[in-house]
Design an enzyme around this catalytic site. Structure first.
Site, PDB file in Angstrom:
ATOM      1  N   LYS A  52       0.834  -1.229   0.000  1.00 29.46           N
ATOM      2  CA  LYS A  52       0.000   0.000   0.000  1.00 29.46           C
ATOM      3  C   LYS A  52       0.862   1.271   0.000  1.00 29.46           C
ATOM      4  O   LYS A  52       0.778   2.112   0.899  1.00 29.46           O
ATOM      5  CB  LYS A  52      -0.964  -0.013   1.182  1.00 29.46           C
ATOM      6  N   PRO A  87       5.764  10.763  -6.258  1.00 32.20           N
ATOM      7  CA  PRO A  87       6.043   9.821  -7.345  1.00 32.20           C
ATOM      8  C   PRO A  87       7.472   9.279  -7.356  1.00 32.20           C
ATOM      9  O   PRO A  87       7.680   8.067  -7.537  1.00 32.20           O
ATOM     10  CB  PRO A  87       5.758  10.658  -8.605  1.00 32.20           C
ATOM     11  N   ARG A 131     -16.025 -14.125   3.085  1.00 34.23           N
ATOM     12  CA  ARG A 131     -16.190 -15.152   4.107  1.00 34.23           C
ATOM     13  C   ARG A 131     -16.972 -16.320   3.531  1.00 34.23           C
ATOM     14  O   ARG A 131     -18.039 -16.108   2.946  1.00 34.23           O
ATOM     15  CB  ARG A 131     -16.992 -14.587   5.308  1.00 34.23           C
ATOM     16  N   GLN A 134     -14.292  -7.846   9.865  1.00 38.99           N
ATOM     17  CA  GLN A 134     -14.707  -7.372   8.548  1.00 38.99           C
ATOM     18  C   GLN A 134     -16.170  -6.963   8.617  1.00 38.99           C
ATOM     19  O   GLN A 134     -17.000  -7.655   9.190  1.00 38.99           O
ATOM     20  CB  GLN A 134     -14.532  -8.477   7.491  1.00 38.99           C
ATOM     21  N   ARG A 194      -7.994 -15.149   7.466  1.00 39.28           N
ATOM     22  CA  ARG A 194      -8.253 -15.980   8.646  1.00 39.28           C
ATOM     23  C   ARG A 194      -9.167 -17.191   8.458  1.00 39.28           C
ATOM     24  O   ARG A 194      -8.933 -18.208   9.131  1.00 39.28           O
ATOM     25  CB  ARG A 194      -8.728 -15.074   9.797  1.00 39.28           C
TER      26      ARG A 194
END
Ligand code: C5P
Length: 239
Positions: free
Chosen positions: A64, A69, A181, A190, A211
Site C-alpha cells: 500500500k 512519485p 467469508r 470485517q 483468517r
C-alpha cells in the site's frame, strides 16, 4: 486449476508463514504478503514463501505505497528482484504516483487500493475528498478510473463495489476483493462481507481470504473447501 484466491499470509513469525504457504500451495492461485510480515521479515520472507508455494503460485505484495512519485517509483524498483505479480499503491496518491510505480515495474500488476473500507462518507467529507452530491461508490469509481488511466492493472475494492466497477473498467483489469467469508464463517472484524459465490458472481477476479484459512485447525482442508465453493460458483456463473 487453482482457485482465484489470494491467501492473506498475515503470519506472526517466519515459521508460521512458510507453514501456511506450504498448506495452500497447489490449491490457490496467489498468496498475499502484507506490511506485518514484510516490515518484520523483509525480502527473505518473500523468497521463503516463493519456495514453499512453487513457481506457479502468484505473489501479491500488499505494501500500500503512498508517497511522492519519485519515492514510490524508487520503492517499486527496490522490490523488483522479488518479481511480485501484484503490488498495491493507494489510488489517493494520484496518477503521477501510480504511473511512477507502473513505469518502475512493467511486469507487475500495479494494484490501486481505492477508498479504504474503514472510511465512511463522513470521513471522506471531513477530509474534503467527496463532492456534496457524491456517494462513496462514486468516489471509488472516480479514483478507479483515474488509477487505470495512470497505469494500474488491478484494483482492490469491497465486494459491495465490485459489480459497479466491473461495469465500467476494461475486462483485463483484475478486480480484487477482501472481506470474503465462506458461507457460515465468522465475520471477525470485517464489516462489509460477501460469500465467495456472491463476490465472483458480482465480477471479482481474485478473492483475498485470510483468517478463514489461516486460523483454521487445518489450513489445507479449509483452503480446499473454499476452493470447492469457488469452483461451484464459477460453474454456476458459466451456465
Ligand atoms: O480474511 P481476512 O479478514 O483475514 O483478510 C484480511 C486481509 O485482507 C488483510 O491482509 C488485510 O490487509 C486485507 N484487507 C482487508 N480489508 C481491506 C483491504 C485489505 O481486510 N479493505
Amino acid at each position: 486449476m487453482t482457485a482465484p484466491i489470494a491467501v492473506a499470509l498475515d503470519a506472526p513469525d517466519p515459521q508460521t508463514l512458510t507453514r501456511w504457504a506450504a498448506a495452500v500451495a497447489g490449491v490457490v492461485s496467489t498468496v498475499k504478503i502484507g506490511l506485518e510480515v514484510y516490515l518484520r521479515d523483509g525480502a527473505p520472507a518473500v523468497w521463503a514463501v516463493r519456495e514453499a508455494v512453487g513457481p506457479d503460485c502468484g505473489v501479491f505484495l500488499d505494501l500500500k505505497l503512498h508517497d511522492i512519485p519519485a519515492t514510490v517509483g524508487g520503492a517499486a524498483r527496490s522490490v523488483q528482484d522479488l518479481r511480485p505479480d501484484f503490488l498495491t499503491v493507494h489510488a489517493a496518491g494520484g496518477p503521477e504516483m501510480i504511473n511512477a510505480a507502473a513505469h518502475a515495474l512493467p511486469d507487475t500488476r500495479i494494484t490501486a487500493v481505492t477508498v479504504l473500507t474503514s472510511l465512511g462518507r463522513s470521513d471522506l467529507d471531513r477530509l474534503g475528498m467527496i463532492g456534496a452530491t457524491e456517494s462513496v461508490a462514486d468516489v471509488v469509481r472516480r479514483w478507479a478510473l483515474i488509477a487505470i488511466d495512470a497505469g494500474a492493472r488491478a484494483l482492490v475494492c469491497s465486494p459491495q463495489e465490485v459489480a459497479a466497477l466491473r461495469a465500467v473498467v476494461p475486462a483485463d483489469i483484475t478486480l480484487i476483493t477482501p472481506g470474503v467469508r465462506p458461507t457460515g464463517a465468522d465475520a471477525g472484524d470485517q464489516r462489509r462481507i460477501a460469500t465467495p459465490a456472491s463476490a465472483l458472481a458480482a465480477g471479482a477476479d481474485l478473492l483475498v481470504i485470510g483468517r478463514p484459512i489461516t486460523a483454521a485447525s487445518d489450513p489445507h482442508a479449509a483452503a480446499e473447501s473454499i476452493a470447492q465453493e469457488c469452483s461451484n460458483a464459477l460453474t454456476k456463473c458459466g451456465e
